[in-house]
Design a protein around this motif. Structure first.
Motif, mmCIF file in Angstrom:
data_model
loop_
_atom_site.group_PDB
_atom_site.id
_atom_site.type_symbol
_atom_site.label_atom_id
_atom_site.label_comp_id
_atom_site.label_asym_id
_atom_site.label_seq_id
_atom_site.Cartn_x
_atom_site.Cartn_y
_atom_site.Cartn_z
ATOM 1 N N SER A 360 -13.082 -12.710 -14.876
ATOM 2 C CA SER A 360 -11.777 -12.811 -15.658
ATOM 3 C C SER A 360 -10.840 -11.685 -15.328
ATOM 4 C CB SER A 360 -12.113 -13.211 -17.194
ATOM 5 O OG SER A 360 -12.726 -14.488 -17.026
ATOM 6 N N PRO A 361 -10.526 -11.189 -14.360
ATOM 7 C CA PRO A 361 -9.794 -9.902 -14.680
ATOM 8 C C PRO A 361 -8.291 -10.106 -14.924
ATOM 9 C CG PRO A 361 -9.818 -10.955 -12.156
ATOM 10 C CD PRO A 361 -10.702 -11.601 -13.170
ATOM 11 N N ASP A 362 -7.732 -9.045 -15.373
ATOM 12 C CA ASP A 362 -6.444 -9.061 -15.690
ATOM 13 C C ASP A 362 -5.555 -8.420 -14.400
ATOM 14 O OD1 ASP A 362 -6.004 -9.612 -18.948
ATOM 15 O OD2 ASP A 362 -7.622 -8.205 -18.580
ATOM 16 N N LEU A 363 -6.376 -7.784 -13.609
ATOM 17 C CA LEU A 363 -5.696 -7.444 -12.398
ATOM 18 C C LEU A 363 -6.753 -7.279 -11.352
ATOM 19 C CD1 LEU A 363 -3.212 -6.018 -10.656
ATOM 20 C CD2 LEU A 363 -4.078 -3.956 -11.656
ATOM 21 N N LEU A 364 -6.556 -7.595 -10.201
ATOM 22 C CA LEU A 364 -7.607 -7.793 -9.246
ATOM 23 C C LEU A 364 -7.020 -6.696 -7.896
ATOM 24 C CD1 LEU A 364 -9.910 -8.594 -7.485
ATOM 25 C CD2 LEU A 364 -8.918 -10.600 -6.977
ATOM 26 N N VAL A 365 -7.556 -5.954 -7.452
ATOM 27 C CA VAL A 365 -7.097 -5.106 -6.229
ATOM 28 C C VAL A 365 -8.041 -4.806 -5.180
ATOM 29 C CG1 VAL A 365 -6.284 -2.525 -5.768
ATOM 30 C CG2 VAL A 365 -5.526 -3.745 -7.801
ATOM 31 N N ASP A 366 -7.846 -4.970 -3.950
ATOM 32 C CA ASP A 366 -8.779 -4.839 -2.822
ATOM 33 C C ASP A 366 -8.382 -3.765 -2.066
ATOM 34 O OD1 ASP A 366 -7.814 -5.849 0.040
ATOM 35 O OD2 ASP A 366 -7.186 -7.489 -1.166
ATOM 36 N N VAL A 367 -9.446 -3.013 -1.549
ATOM 37 C CA VAL A 367 -8.535 -2.014 -0.609
ATOM 38 C C VAL A 367 -9.875 -1.936 0.642
ATOM 39 C CG1 VAL A 367 -10.263 -0.394 -1.885
ATOM 40 C CG2 VAL A 367 -8.565 0.759 -0.480
ATOM 41 N N GLY A 436 2.965 -9.231 13.368
ATOM 42 C CA GLY A 436 2.670 -8.872 11.882
ATOM 43 C C GLY A 436 1.372 -8.903 11.447
ATOM 44 N N GLY A 437 0.392 -8.309 12.134
ATOM 45 C CA GLY A 437 -1.150 -8.635 11.881
ATOM 46 C C GLY A 437 -1.590 -8.091 10.408
ATOM 47 N N MET A 438 -0.826 -7.075 10.067
ATOM 48 C CA MET A 438 -1.180 -6.389 8.766
ATOM 49 C C MET A 438 -0.859 -7.334 7.594
ATOM 50 S SD MET A 438 0.094 -2.956 6.556
ATOM 51 C CE MET A 438 1.760 -3.334 7.224
ATOM 52 N N LEU A 439 0.275 -8.127 7.674
ATOM 53 C CA LEU A 439 0.742 -8.961 6.626
ATOM 54 C C LEU A 439 -0.007 -10.298 6.959
ATOM 55 C CD1 LEU A 439 4.617 -8.415 7.322
ATOM 56 C CD2 LEU A 439 2.956 -7.134 6.115
ATOM 57 N N VAL A 440 -0.453 -11.009 8.123
ATOM 58 C CA VAL A 440 -1.226 -11.937 8.222
ATOM 59 C C VAL A 440 -2.564 -11.738 7.358
ATOM 60 C CG1 VAL A 440 -2.609 -13.288 10.056
ATOM 61 C CG2 VAL A 440 -0.056 -12.793 10.552
ATOM 62 N N ALA A 441 -3.138 -10.659 7.574
ATOM 63 C CA ALA A 441 -4.438 -10.309 7.056
ATOM 64 C C ALA A 441 -4.310 -10.558 5.385
ATOM 65 C CB ALA A 441 -4.938 -9.075 7.351
ATOM 66 N N GLY A 442 -3.151 -9.971 4.981
ATOM 67 C CA GLY A 442 -2.847 -10.058 3.446
ATOM 68 C C GLY A 442 -2.520 -11.538 3.172
ATOM 69 N N VAL A 443 -2.016 -12.297 3.857
ATOM 70 C CA VAL A 443 -1.798 -13.725 3.614
ATOM 71 C C VAL A 443 -3.089 -14.423 3.499
ATOM 72 C CG1 VAL A 443 -0.823 -15.853 4.516
ATOM 73 C CG2 VAL A 443 0.642 -13.870 4.556
ATOM 74 N N PHE A 444 -4.235 -14.120 4.516
ATOM 75 C CA PHE A 444 -5.530 -14.809 4.581
ATOM 76 C C PHE A 444 -6.042 -14.380 3.269
ATOM 77 C CE2 PHE A 444 -9.977 -14.338 5.147
ATOM 78 C CZ PHE A 444 -10.289 -15.412 5.844
ATOM 79 N N LEU A 445 -6.039 -12.983 2.890
ATOM 80 C CA LEU A 445 -7.070 -12.808 1.651
ATOM 81 C C LEU A 445 -6.430 -13.440 0.429
ATOM 82 C CD1 LEU A 445 -7.237 -8.840 2.062
ATOM 83 C CD2 LEU A 445 -8.830 -10.742 2.376
ATOM 84 N N LYS A 446 -4.836 -13.630 0.549
ATOM 85 C CA LYS A 446 -4.503 -14.346 -0.699
ATOM 86 C C LYS A 446 -4.893 -15.655 -1.060
ATOM 87 C CE LYS A 446 0.540 -15.791 -2.305
ATOM 88 N NZ LYS A 446 1.623 -15.757 -2.186
ATOM 89 N N GLU A 447 -5.452 -16.269 0.059
ATOM 90 C CA GLU A 447 -5.988 -17.753 -0.056
ATOM 91 C C GLU A 447 -7.238 -17.687 -0.905
ATOM 92 O OE1 GLU A 447 -5.361 -20.825 1.490
ATOM 93 O OE2 GLU A 447 -3.234 -19.700 1.725
ATOM 94 N N PHE A 448 -7.804 -16.352 -1.033
ATOM 95 C CA PHE A 448 -9.076 -16.299 -1.959
ATOM 96 C C PHE A 448 -8.905 -15.857 -3.164
ATOM 97 C CE2 PHE A 448 -9.853 -16.789 2.519
ATOM 98 C CZ PHE A 448 -10.907 -17.794 2.707
ATOM 99 N N VAL A 453 -4.457 -15.106 -11.035
ATOM 100 C CA VAL A 453 -4.865 -13.560 -11.211
ATOM 101 C C VAL A 453 -3.746 -12.798 -10.426
ATOM 102 C CG1 VAL A 453 -6.447 -11.755 -10.710
ATOM 103 C CG2 VAL A 453 -7.070 -14.169 -11.501
ATOM 104 N N ARG A 454 -3.618 -11.638 -11.175
ATOM 105 C CA ARG A 454 -2.484 -10.733 -10.334
ATOM 106 C C ARG A 454 -3.210 -9.906 -9.525
ATOM 107 N NH1 ARG A 454 0.181 -7.053 -14.206
ATOM 108 N NH2 ARG A 454 -1.986 -6.702 -14.892
ATOM 109 N N TRP A 455 -2.605 -9.750 -8.216
ATOM 110 C CA TRP A 455 -3.440 -9.203 -7.008
ATOM 111 C C TRP A 455 -2.851 -8.334 -6.107
ATOM 112 C CZ3 TRP A 455 -2.448 -10.837 -1.997
ATOM 113 C CH2 TRP A 455 -3.238 -10.550 -1.120
ATOM 114 N N ALA A 456 -3.321 -7.295 -5.736
ATOM 115 C CA ALA A 456 -2.763 -6.341 -4.789
ATOM 116 C C ALA A 456 -3.876 -5.988 -3.665
ATOM 117 C CB ALA A 456 -2.177 -5.252 -5.589
ATOM 118 N N HIS A 457 -3.184 -5.989 -2.451
ATOM 119 C CA HIS A 457 -4.105 -5.505 -1.312
ATOM 120 C C HIS A 457 -3.643 -4.295 -0.752
ATOM 121 C CE1 HIS A 457 -5.812 -5.800 2.642
ATOM 122 N NE2 HIS A 457 -4.551 -5.883 3.152
#
Length: 498
Positions: A360-367, A436-448, A453-457
């Protein structure tokens, strides 16, 4: 390991091996003008009868950022060596940190006790000098058998700033945590497989009071972590998932960090070319940053709950490796067609991102050291930041800036999602378009990302490993990128500003 302390004495009174002062560019209208001395250098200048600027100019000093000039004091000071560190046009925390790091690194092998008289008039500035000095003193010589350059053993930061002692302690914690990440990234993959890193994480957790849970390959398979299992199945060293947790008794908010932990990436059956593989020991830099950040958070004790996930696997080609066109079932049930086994980081992250919803995160960040496209777009020093919320993205970029780690906001264009359509599964792991490979990877991750949940990559493919020459406080090799940013994010969540 370099130790650090504070002193308010005049630099000319200290018996040390070297003194570091700051210089600024001289009169721009006169190319022959000597560099100006920053605050802290005037006392030293008096020992040189006011001729220090001219002496430095005769040695080519111009006060430019990154410039290091050494000169003997010839008895004018108790210290035999004076180091002038160029600050450039700015004298803020970033400039001070970089100058201190460059100066201390330049003194490795020639000085054991160093006084740093950079202009540290506030606690924040003193902390920046201390952090830079400690990070600049980092060395990784575990595997060297010949002559070594001994790092500076002791640094004395000269300041009378109120609160400098607290800033110094924070700098020490951050520097030690970043050094841990650098050590992990620099360790040869033969000595750092998934279980090795998991055990190191468990040891760190025990040292700083974190809860640690480790899922082995059987638990991962039974739990439905298809991304981690699929990526790791080609290696003789099976995958792991580490969950670390810091809890504050008064906290009412939770932030979750997820770090990509590919301990070595050959590309799998979609094999990388040789020139792209020799530094893939750094592909666990995201998981390293999460571990380093949790270590620092456990010691700094901000008023926030923090969970860190380290999905760890080795991506190898073998008779048991996943194949292009295989379909994996990610934790939670979504299916992914693997069209390229070298796009593996997003697969292990997907499992952990879905799993994070149970916290139940208030913020999710992946790196993650996720895409070569990050280097194409932003180079080797700037992290790309994407998010599902514009305000979150802006605040994460701001947090990274305050932590002293360059980043840049990047979009997640919705039209890129169509390129990830699969003929046989819910989504493909790569797009059929080149751009746009960097952005495509972010779009993929967003699906999960769990709903709501607020999220940053953070894509740190370039910043995590410096293949060039050292600069500022950054060494060659592993840098510890994003560790300080994650700590700052946790502190911002604790303060209610993120």
């Amino acid at each position: 390991m370099t130790t650090i302390s504070l002193d308010s004495a005049a630099p000319s009174a200290l018996e040390v091996d070297a003194i570091v002062i700051g210089t600024l560019p001289g009169d721009s209208g006169d190319p022959a003008a000597p560099p100006r001395l920053a605050a802290g250098g005037q006392d030293v200048d008096r020992a040189f009868d006011g001729r220090l600027g001219d002496a430095l100019r005769s040695l080519g000093a111009a006060g430019k950022a990154g410039e290091i000039v050494k000169l003997p004091t010839l008895g004018a000071l108790p210290a035999p060596v004076l180091v002038a560190a160029g600050l450039g046009e700015e004298t803020g925390a970033d400039a001070l940190r970089r100058a201190a790091g460059a100066a201390v690194r330049a003194l490795a092998g020639s000085a054991r006790r160093v006084a740093v008289a950079l202009p540290a008039g506030s606690a924040d500035e003193a902390g920046a000098v201390a952090l830079g000095a400690l990070l600049g003193g980092y060395v990784f010589d575990r595997y060297r058998t010949g002559e070594r350059k001994d790092p500076v053993a002791e640094v004395i930061v000269l300041t009378g700033a109120e609160g400098a002692d607290r800033a110094l302690e924070r700098a020490r914690i951050l520097a030690d945590s970043v050094a841990l990440v650098r050590d992990l990234v620099n360790t040869p993959p033969m000595d750092l497989g998934p279980d090795d890193m998991a055990q190191i994480a468990a040891k760190v957790a025990d040292e700083v009071g974190l809860d640690a849970q480790i899922l082995d390959e059987r638990a991962l398979a039974d739990g439905g972590y298809g991304g981690i299992v699929g990526v790791g199945q080609g290696s003789a060293r099976p995958p792991r998932l580490v969950r670390l947790a810091y809890a504050h008794p008064e906290a009412d908010r939770t932030v979750v960090f997820v770090g990509k932990g590919i301990t070595f990436d050959t590309g799998g059956l979609s094999l990388k070319p040789t020139e792209s593989m020799d530094w893939m020991k750094s592909d666990m830099g995201g998981a390293g940053a999460v571990l380093g950040a949790l270590r620092a958070i456990g010691l700094l004790k901000p008023k926030v709950n923090v969970v860190g996930y380290l999905p760890l696997a080795e991506n190898m080609p073998s008779g048991t490796a996943q194949r292009p066109s295989d379909v994996l079932t990610i934790y939670g049930g979504k299916t992914v067609e693997v069209l390229n086994t070298d796009a593996e980081g997003r697969l292990v992250l997907a499992d952990a991102l879905v799993r994070s919803g149970e916290d139940s995160p208030d913020l999710l960040v992946d790196v993650a050291t996720l895409t070569g496209a990050q280097l194409v777009a932003l180079g080797t020093r700037t992290t790309g930041v994407m998010a599902n919320d514009d305000e979150v993205r802006a605040k994460v970029v701001d947090a990274a800036g305050r932590a002293g780690e360059p980043s840049w906001p990047m979009p997640l264009p919705p039209e890129l999602r169509k390129g990830l359509d699969s003929a046989v599964a819910d989504i493909a792991n790569i797009s059929n378009e080149r751009w746009g490979g960097m952005l495509v990877a972010g779009v993929f991750l967003k699906e999960f990302v769990p709903d709501g949940v607020r999220w940053a990559h953070l894509d740190i493919a370039g910043p995590a490993f410096n293949k060039g020459e050292p600069y500022g406080e950054v060494p060659k090799g592993g840098t510890g990128a994003a560790t300080r940013t994650l700590v700052q994010i946790a502190e911002d969540v604790a303060a209610g500003s993120l």
